[in-house]
Design an enzyme around this catalytic site. Structure first.
Site, short mmCIF file in Angstrom:
data_model
loop_
_atom_site.label_atom_id
_atom_site.label_comp_id
_atom_site.label_asym_id
_atom_site.label_seq_id
_atom_site.Cartn_x
_atom_site.Cartn_y
_atom_site.Cartn_z
N GLU A 158 -24.02 42.46 -9.42
CA GLU A 158 -24.23 42.32 -7.98
C GLU A 158 -25.65 42.78 -7.68
O GLU A 158 -25.94 43.97 -7.63
CB GLU A 158 -23.24 43.18 -7.19
CG GLU A 158 -23.40 43.01 -5.68
CD GLU A 158 -23.08 44.26 -4.88
OE1 GLU A 158 -22.80 44.12 -3.68
OE2 GLU A 158 -23.11 45.38 -5.44
N ASP A 201 -21.35 46.98 -9.78
CA ASP A 201 -21.72 47.26 -8.40
C ASP A 201 -23.15 47.78 -8.31
O ASP A 201 -23.59 48.58 -9.14
CB ASP A 201 -20.76 48.29 -7.82
CG ASP A 201 -21.04 48.61 -6.37
OD1 ASP A 201 -20.96 47.69 -5.54
OD2 ASP A 201 -21.33 49.78 -6.06
#
Length: 679
Positions: free
Chosen positions: A451, A422
């Site tokens: 990400e 993340d």
């Protein structure tokens, strides 16, 4: 071992984060500049995590004195004019605290590129009036009777005038290995390691260098396992060659399914009781497998502040009680593995929840030991991105933070097959390099998916294996809203234009838990075509749970009782065909083909050819090639397509032939004939 990792290729003006690996927060670490080019005034301070700024082109050596000894790291700095232009995002923080390129991934090349150069290089590179961009590089290695030959394949920017012959290659040996520059030979884009100079390991790093900058680094890892004297290698041994920056083979062609864990079980009678979410997901594994999925991405499962998305973590070593127990979680993973499915853990490292006990201690007591764990914008106000009010950014210059997060990595990695990382852009690159090397040393097939929006080419160099293809995602959205459909091919070609090497991996997606559902924004016909794009373009397709049956709310409880069965069957056919056709694999070539639109809107249609590259002498039956036609329009289109060799749609098994072309509702996949043949 506290060694800070592989050598770095950077440009003058970049910042290089230096941190001991596997740190002991109670130990003493000291950095010094052991060697530098003439005229350099670059220096280091007294902190265990330091930020180095090369100020002259050339070779630097920085040294770390640690409890396990002295470790040296080479930094090669190019002139500042060769700093690769970056697509790195610059995200707003809530305060005015200065951030580094590593922390915000907002610089040009930064520590993401890491260094090479010659002491006689000019301060600035000459501008190329004919245009161009960043070169690319792939290394390969061959074991001969008396040596290992590492060969560089430099590639110029696809829109530049430079040729491969115009590019130089800069090699660096890894400071962690027992091999010196005098032990190898470098000539003509090759580095040769004599077998009698090879000890246990020799890692070779390199970049291609052109007028517009240097490439994303690549590496090969040469190993020597001791054997008897009849084997190759110094004193006998078996020599192996590994490419550490290649994605795991299984990941390149995986079909990923994102599960937003708390709403996945459904609504009404489908809803899961408190503590039974893991069990509810496990009970639907047969359904997920039936979609053609082989990789399960679960959104965060750790203890959190009760936000349904789970990204505000309050305990990095414990699971969320509302989802189930540790036994329930492991039972879910085991059940997925039994079906041949892999599982991705959603790893959050940038921040904790403000409800985390460490943050609560830090904010309530300025003298707390946890005060240094966080970045601060002012008294009592932590640093965050986007003014998010429920999180606080960690300070990675504080060793206990790194130690705690590495402990979390060690806790969860043995259970799963990969991490979806993340906000990867917000975490220092040196930390991700350590995570990469730490995990790959245990399991070379462990997947690291970042990400980062937009994607960053340098993340391929020993940080991550596969990247969110946010460029193709954005193109699919624009096409769904009326932009010409050729934009999806432009987006795939942007990978090379931005500097990604050929071995980079990508995850293709049209929606996720952060985005409006594609069918809501762009309509059902375009949604069918977008799914077709995901399964026929190079990359690993990702389906967000509910996308396959027309779910309209992005984070709502899934409406299992209101599924669009025809859309779900469309997904099943696409994933099945993708698995059956070698020409639809990630490694297969993509090329544009000519086509004429006979009926329909010309900007709604795009056609392309996918083919397995093979020598000309390969038998025809061993070749694999298809033509794909996507129609994002609301009405069927009739298209005459170059290179189509038949009228049977491989997706449905039905003929789509008409008198003046091929009828395409949303997606058609046809056998491909020789280039230039028109149906």
């Amino acid at each position: 071992m506290h060694h800070p990792g592989p050598p770095r290729f950077v440009a003058v003006g970049d910042e290089v984060e230096l941190a001991p690996r596997d740190p002991d927060p109670t130990a003493t670490y000291a950095w010094t500049v052991a060697a530098a080019p003439a005229g350099s005034a670059a220096a280091l301070g007294d902190d265990p995590v330091e930020y180095f700024h090369p100020d002259e082109p050339g070779r630097y050596v920085v040294a770390l004195d640690a409890p396990d000894g002295r470790h040296e790291l080479t930094v090669r700095a190019f002139p500042g004019g060769l700093a690769p232009t970056s697509e790195a995002p610059s995200y707003p923080q809530s305060g005015t605290t200065e951030t580094t390129a590593d922390e915000a991934a907002a610089g040009t090349s930064g520590d993401a590129g890491d260094g090479s150069g010659r002491t006689d290089e000019p301060d600035e590179a000459a501008a190329d009036p004919d245009g161009g961009g960043r070169p690319r590089l792939t290394l390969s290695a061959t074991v001969t009777d008396d040596a290992v030959v590492v060969e560089a394949d430099p590639q110029p920017h696809p829109e530049g005038v430079e040729t491969a012959a115009d590019l130089e290659v800069a090699f660096l040996l890894d400071d962690r290995d027992d091999i010196d520059r005098e032990d190898v030979r470098i000539a003509g884009g090759e580095l040769t390691v004599p077998l009698d100079a090879l000890s246990d390991r020799a890692r070779v790093h390199a970049v291609a260098v052109g007028r517009h900058g240097y490439s994303v680094p690549d590496a090969v890892d040469i190993g020597c396992e001791r054997g008897d004297a009849t084997d190759s290698g110094r004193d006998g041994g078996t020599v192996t060659v590994h490419r550490p920056y290649d994605p795991p083979a299984w990941a390149e062609d995986s079909v990923i399914y994102e599960v937003y864990v708390r709403t996945f079980p459904g609504q009404g009678s489908d809803a899961a009781a408190e503590g039974e979410v893991f069990d509810a997901i496990r009970e639907r594994l047969e359904y997920i497998e039936g979609l053609g999925v082989d990789t399960l991405w679960l959104t965060p499962v750790l203890a959190n502040d009760d936000a349904p998305h789970g990204y505000n973590v309050t305990d990095f070593l414990s699971l969320a009680a509302d989802l189930g127990t540790r036994e329930d979680y492991e039972r879910l993973i085991d059940a997925a593995h039994d079906r041949g499915m892999r599982v991705l853990f959603d790893l959050v490292c940038n921040h904790s929840a403000r409800a985390h006990p460490y943050y609560q201690a830090a904010v309530s007591d300025p003298d707390s030991e946890y005060r240094e764990w966080y970045e601060w914008r002012g008294p009592g106000e932590p640093e965050t991105y986007f003014d998010w009010e429920l999180i606080a950014n960690f300070d990675f210059s504080h060793l206990p933070v790194r130690r705690h997060l590495l402990d979390a990595v060690d806790e969860w990695a043995p259970l799963v097959d990969g991490f979806r990382c993340d906000m990867a852009w917000a975490v220092p690159n040196a930390f991700w390099r350590e995570v990469h090397d730490r995990l790959k040393a245990r399991d070379a097939d462990f997947l690291l998916l970042d990400e980062t929006i937009p994607y960053i080419p340098d993340f391929q160099a020993g940080l991550f294996d596969v990247h969110f293809d946010s460029t193709t995602y954005a193109a699919l959205r624009r096409v769904g809203n009326g932009e010409p459909a050729e934009a999806v091919l432009d987006a795939v070609e942007d990978r090379a234009r931005s500097g990604f090497p050929d071995h980079a991996g990508f995850m293709l997606y049209a929606e996720n838990h952060d985005e409006t559902r594609y069918v809501v924004e762009c309509g059902r016909p375009a949604a069918e075509a977008a799914l077709g794009a995901l399964c026929t373009l190079p990359g690993a397709p990702m389906v967000y749970a509910g996308q396959e049956f027309g779910q309209r709310g992005k984070r709502d409880d899934l409406a299992w009782g209101h599924a669009d069965e025809s859309l779900r069957e469309h997904v099943r056919r696409l994933t099945a065909l993708r698995g059956e056709q070698p020409a639809l694999a990630t490694a297969a070539a993509l090329e544009r083909v000519d086509y004429d639109l006979r009926e329909g809107w010309d900007d709604r249609v795009v056609a392309f050819r996918r083919a397995v590259e093979a020598p000309m002498e390969t038998a025809e039956e061993e070749r694999s090639a298809v033509v794909v036609v996507l129609n994002f329009g609301a009405d069927p289109a009739t298209v005459a397509v170059d290179a189509a060799a038949g009228e049977t749609d491989l997706l449905t098994g039905e003929s789509v032939g008409e008198d003046d072309g091929l009828r395409v509702d949303s997606v058609a996949v046809l056998p491909a004939g020789p280039s230039g043949q028109r149906r």
